[in-house]
Enzyme design. Structure first.
Site, mmCIF file in Angstrom:
data_model
loop_
_atom_site.group_PDB
_atom_site.id
_atom_site.type_symbol
_atom_site.label_atom_id
_atom_site.label_comp_id
_atom_site.label_asym_id
_atom_site.label_seq_id
_atom_site.Cartn_x
_atom_site.Cartn_y
_atom_site.Cartn_z
ATOM 1 N N GLU A 17 0.841 -1.208 0.000
ATOM 2 C CA GLU A 17 0.000 0.000 0.000
ATOM 3 C C GLU A 17 0.872 1.252 0.000
ATOM 4 O O GLU A 17 1.873 1.315 0.710
ATOM 5 C CB GLU A 17 -0.894 0.002 1.239
ATOM 6 C CG GLU A 17 -1.834 1.207 1.276
ATOM 7 C CD GLU A 17 -3.017 0.941 2.170
ATOM 8 O OE1 GLU A 17 -3.726 -0.056 1.946
ATOM 9 O OE2 GLU A 17 -3.221 1.722 3.097
ATOM 10 N N HIS A 77 -8.253 3.398 -3.771
ATOM 11 C CA HIS A 77 -9.191 3.556 -2.663
ATOM 12 C C HIS A 77 -10.157 4.707 -2.974
ATOM 13 O O HIS A 77 -9.791 5.662 -3.671
ATOM 14 C CB HIS A 77 -8.448 3.894 -1.364
ATOM 15 C CG HIS A 77 -7.636 2.755 -0.815
ATOM 16 N ND1 HIS A 77 -7.325 2.642 0.517
ATOM 17 C CD2 HIS A 77 -7.073 1.677 -1.410
ATOM 18 C CE1 HIS A 77 -6.599 1.542 0.712
ATOM 19 N NE2 HIS A 77 -6.414 0.950 -0.444
ATOM 20 N N ASP A 109 -13.047 8.174 7.702
ATOM 21 C CA ASP A 109 -13.223 8.476 9.125
ATOM 22 C C ASP A 109 -14.160 9.662 9.321
ATOM 23 O O ASP A 109 -14.278 10.530 8.467
ATOM 24 C CB ASP A 109 -11.856 8.770 9.769
ATOM 25 C CG ASP A 109 -11.145 7.476 10.137
ATOM 26 O OD1 ASP A 109 -11.831 6.525 10.561
ATOM 27 O OD2 ASP A 109 -9.916 7.420 9.969
ATOM 28 N N TYR A 148 -11.996 -5.342 10.547
ATOM 29 C CA TYR A 148 -11.283 -4.966 11.775
ATOM 30 C C TYR A 148 -11.192 -6.140 12.754
ATOM 31 O O TYR A 148 -12.134 -6.385 13.530
ATOM 32 C CB TYR A 148 -12.014 -3.773 12.425
ATOM 33 C CG TYR A 148 -12.117 -2.612 11.451
ATOM 34 C CD1 TYR A 148 -11.145 -1.625 11.437
ATOM 35 C CD2 TYR A 148 -13.139 -2.554 10.502
ATOM 36 C CE1 TYR A 148 -11.201 -0.597 10.507
ATOM 37 C CE2 TYR A 148 -13.202 -1.534 9.561
ATOM 38 C CZ TYR A 148 -12.224 -0.559 9.578
ATOM 39 O OH TYR A 148 -12.263 0.447 8.638
ATOM 40 N N HIS A 152 -14.029 -2.428 14.913
ATOM 41 C CA HIS A 152 -13.984 -1.008 14.550
ATOM 42 C C HIS A 152 -14.291 -0.182 15.797
ATOM 43 O O HIS A 152 -15.205 -0.517 16.569
ATOM 44 C CB HIS A 152 -15.009 -0.716 13.436
ATOM 45 C CG HIS A 152 -14.900 0.681 12.914
ATOM 46 N ND1 HIS A 152 -15.551 1.744 13.497
ATOM 47 C CD2 HIS A 152 -14.163 1.192 11.907
ATOM 48 C CE1 HIS A 152 -15.236 2.857 12.834
ATOM 49 N NE2 HIS A 152 -14.400 2.544 11.855
HETATM 50 P P1 FAD Z 1 -17.966 0.894 7.411
HETATM 51 O O1 FAD Z 1 -17.888 -0.446 6.792
HETATM 52 O O2 FAD Z 1 -19.100 1.756 7.022
HETATM 53 O O3 FAD Z 1 -17.961 0.673 8.992
HETATM 54 C C1 FAD Z 1 -17.799 1.766 9.888
HETATM 55 C C2 FAD Z 1 -18.558 1.490 11.180
HETATM 56 O O4 FAD Z 1 -19.968 1.495 10.931
HETATM 57 C C3 FAD Z 1 -18.249 0.130 11.811
HETATM 58 O O5 FAD Z 1 -18.298 0.278 13.210
HETATM 59 C C4 FAD Z 1 -19.400 -0.742 11.321
HETATM 60 O O6 FAD Z 1 -19.650 -1.847 12.172
HETATM 61 C C5 FAD Z 1 -20.548 0.260 11.349
HETATM 62 N N1 FAD Z 1 -21.631 -0.038 10.405
HETATM 63 C C6 FAD Z 1 -21.504 -0.446 9.133
HETATM 64 N N2 FAD Z 1 -22.730 -0.577 8.565
HETATM 65 C C7 FAD Z 1 -23.625 -0.226 9.511
HETATM 66 C C8 FAD Z 1 -25.061 -0.132 9.534
HETATM 67 N N3 FAD Z 1 -25.799 -0.443 8.461
HETATM 68 N N4 FAD Z 1 -25.668 0.294 10.670
HETATM 69 C C9 FAD Z 1 -24.918 0.627 11.776
HETATM 70 N N5 FAD Z 1 -23.574 0.548 11.808
HETATM 71 C C10 FAD Z 1 -22.942 0.128 10.681
HETATM 72 N N6 FAD Z 1 -9.543 5.898 5.226
HETATM 73 C C11 FAD Z 1 -9.359 6.859 4.288
HETATM 74 O O7 FAD Z 1 -9.757 8.019 4.500
HETATM 75 N N7 FAD Z 1 -8.721 6.588 3.102
HETATM 76 C C12 FAD Z 1 -8.258 5.359 2.799
HETATM 77 O O8 FAD Z 1 -7.686 5.141 1.725
HETATM 78 C C13 FAD Z 1 -8.426 4.311 3.772
HETATM 79 N N8 FAD Z 1 -7.987 3.048 3.535
HETATM 80 C C14 FAD Z 1 -8.224 2.053 4.457
HETATM 81 C C15 FAD Z 1 -7.820 0.734 4.170
HETATM 82 C C16 FAD Z 1 -8.023 -0.291 5.099
HETATM 83 C C17 FAD Z 1 -7.581 -1.700 4.774
HETATM 84 C C18 FAD Z 1 -8.636 0.005 6.347
HETATM 85 C C19 FAD Z 1 -8.839 -1.082 7.363
HETATM 86 C C20 FAD Z 1 -9.058 1.308 6.633
HETATM 87 C C21 FAD Z 1 -8.864 2.333 5.700
HETATM 88 N N9 FAD Z 1 -9.289 3.647 5.938
HETATM 89 C C22 FAD Z 1 -9.100 4.632 4.994
HETATM 90 C C23 FAD Z 1 -9.921 3.993 7.216
HETATM 91 C C24 FAD Z 1 -11.481 3.845 7.166
HETATM 92 O O9 FAD Z 1 -12.019 4.836 6.321
HETATM 93 C C25 FAD Z 1 -11.990 3.994 8.600
HETATM 94 O O10 FAD Z 1 -11.577 2.920 9.391
HETATM 95 C C26 FAD Z 1 -13.490 4.260 8.755
HETATM 96 O O11 FAD Z 1 -13.712 4.685 10.101
HETATM 97 C C27 FAD Z 1 -14.388 3.078 8.486
HETATM 98 O O12 FAD Z 1 -14.406 2.774 7.170
HETATM 99 P P2 FAD Z 1 -15.161 1.427 6.657
HETATM 100 O O13 FAD Z 1 -15.115 1.460 5.189
HETATM 101 O O14 FAD Z 1 -14.643 0.240 7.353
HETATM 102 O O15 FAD Z 1 -16.641 1.754 7.173
#
Ligand code: FAD
Length: 297
Positions: A17, A77, A109, A148, A152
């Site tokens: 990455e 991404h 985030d 996670y 998360h």
């Molecule tokens: P989600 O899948 O939406 O989950 C976020 C939270 O919401 C979790 O607690 C989940 O359980 C909860 N949730 C999901 N769906 C629901 C629902 N329907 N109802 C209620 N709760 C729900 N950030 C960046 O800005 N740029 C990047 O390029 C980037 N790359 C990343 C790559 C990896 C491998 C990882 C692990 C993280 C990366 N991040 C990046 C960080 C990421 O954006 C954050 O961790 C963010 O807080 C959550 O993103 P997510 O896509 O996992 O969200």
């Protein structure tokens, strides 16, 4: 080339990455570093979208540069929570025009500024909505998403986290990559729970080689990951000697990767942080292990 085809061919793989720079003046340096990493022929490379201090405007540019010059499959991404549908649709069109076949669909985030706004007006609340939009865009993207092993930070418990993860996968995710882990047993336990819940897509453990003592606090803050005492001792001993810390950090990450391979996990993703010397160090340490297998195509 679609990343899912590389992951499904049964060979051991390493992917790296990188992240885009904050300012355009640093773009050439970042491109040069990412090209050095591409020369190692990883299974694929991912480019973050505004994470790790970079901005999102160069993500596609960096991904296209590597794809065109080195024929390495690229994963761009894309985050959604601070965007509107028009911006996301424009990014999707830009990726298509650049020949990007693989998209990492993320929520992003929640910044304090965003949290201060009215949630009912947000265009997106969860990554699953972006996954659905990508699937419905008519483009045949290979879609990755985040997961996670240590839950998360916004989730009340692991059960809920995995329940929502399953919904996200069912919306059209091809593979998952984990938040960084420093203790493999947490990942292996997590895998058991995912499989038990019916999530059956490939899951790539994310390994962050810590080669600088200052990275430790930042990595914990960013990920909340558990750092085993064995790792903390290493930072205590070598943290003030940059060359020694680099060597020790690469060795620790290599040890984690070998242990994962030994436990049947064939695809490992490395948060190489635009550091070709770290990527090279890891590849060199694995040369006989990857051996013939390394021809992942
Ligand atoms: P989600 O899948 O939406 O989950 C976020 C939270 O919401 C979790 O607690 C989940 O359980 C909860 N949730 C999901 N769906 C629901 C629902 N329907 N109802 C209620 N709760 C729900 N950030 C960046 O800005 N740029 C990047 O390029 C980037 N790359 C990343 C790559 C990896 C491998 C990882 C692990 C993280 C990366 N991040 C990046 C960080 C990421 O954006 C954050 O961790 C963010 O807080 C959550 O993103 P997510 O896509 O996992 O969200």
């Amino acid at each position: 080339m679609k990343i899912i085809d590389v992951l499904n061919n049964g060979k051991m793989t390493i992917s790296f990455e990188v992240f885009p720079p904050k300012k355009e003046t640093s773009l050439d340096n970042v491109k040069a570093a990412t090209e050095e990493i591409a020369k190692l022929s990883p299974a694929f490379m991912s480019v973050t979208y505004g994470a790790g201090g970079g901005t999102s405007e160069f993500t596609i540019d960096i991904a296209k540069n590597i794809k065109d010059k080195y024929d390495v499959p690229m994963l761009a991404h894309l985050t959604c929570v601070s965007s509107d549908h028009e911006t996301v649709q424009q990014r999707i069109a830009d990726m298509k025009a650049a020949g990007i076949e693989n998209v990492m669909a993320l929520r992003g985030d929640l910044t304090p500024e965003l949290e201060a706004t009215d949630r009912t007006r947000w265009a997106y609340h969860h990554a699953s909505e972006l996954v659905r939009e990508l699937r419905e865009s008519g483009n045949d993207f290979c879609i990755g998403a985040a997961c996670y092993p240590e839950v998360h930070p916004e989730s009340a418990n692991q059960k809920d986290d995995i329940k929502y993860l399953k919904e996200k996968v069912e919306a059209g995710v091809d593979f998952l990559t984990t938040q960084m882990i420093f203790d493999n047993s947490l990942f292996l336990g997590f895998m058991y729970k995912l499989r038990e819940s019916g999530i059956d897509v490939p899951v790539l453990p994310g390994i962050m080689p810590i080669t600088n003592a200052n990275q430790v606090a930042r990595a914990i803050k960013l990920s909340g990951a558990y750092m085993p005492q064995r790792f903390r001792s290493l930072v205590d001993m070598f943290g003030e000697d940059p060359a020694a810390m680099t060597q020790a950090g690469i060795a620790y990450a290599t040890d984690q990767i070998i242990d994962l391979y030994a436990n049947g996990i064939t695809n490992v993703h490395i948060y190489s942080m635009n550091k070709p010397e770290v990527a090279k160090g890891i590849i060199n340490n694995l040369s006989n292990i990857l051996g013939k297998e390394f021809d992942w195509r």
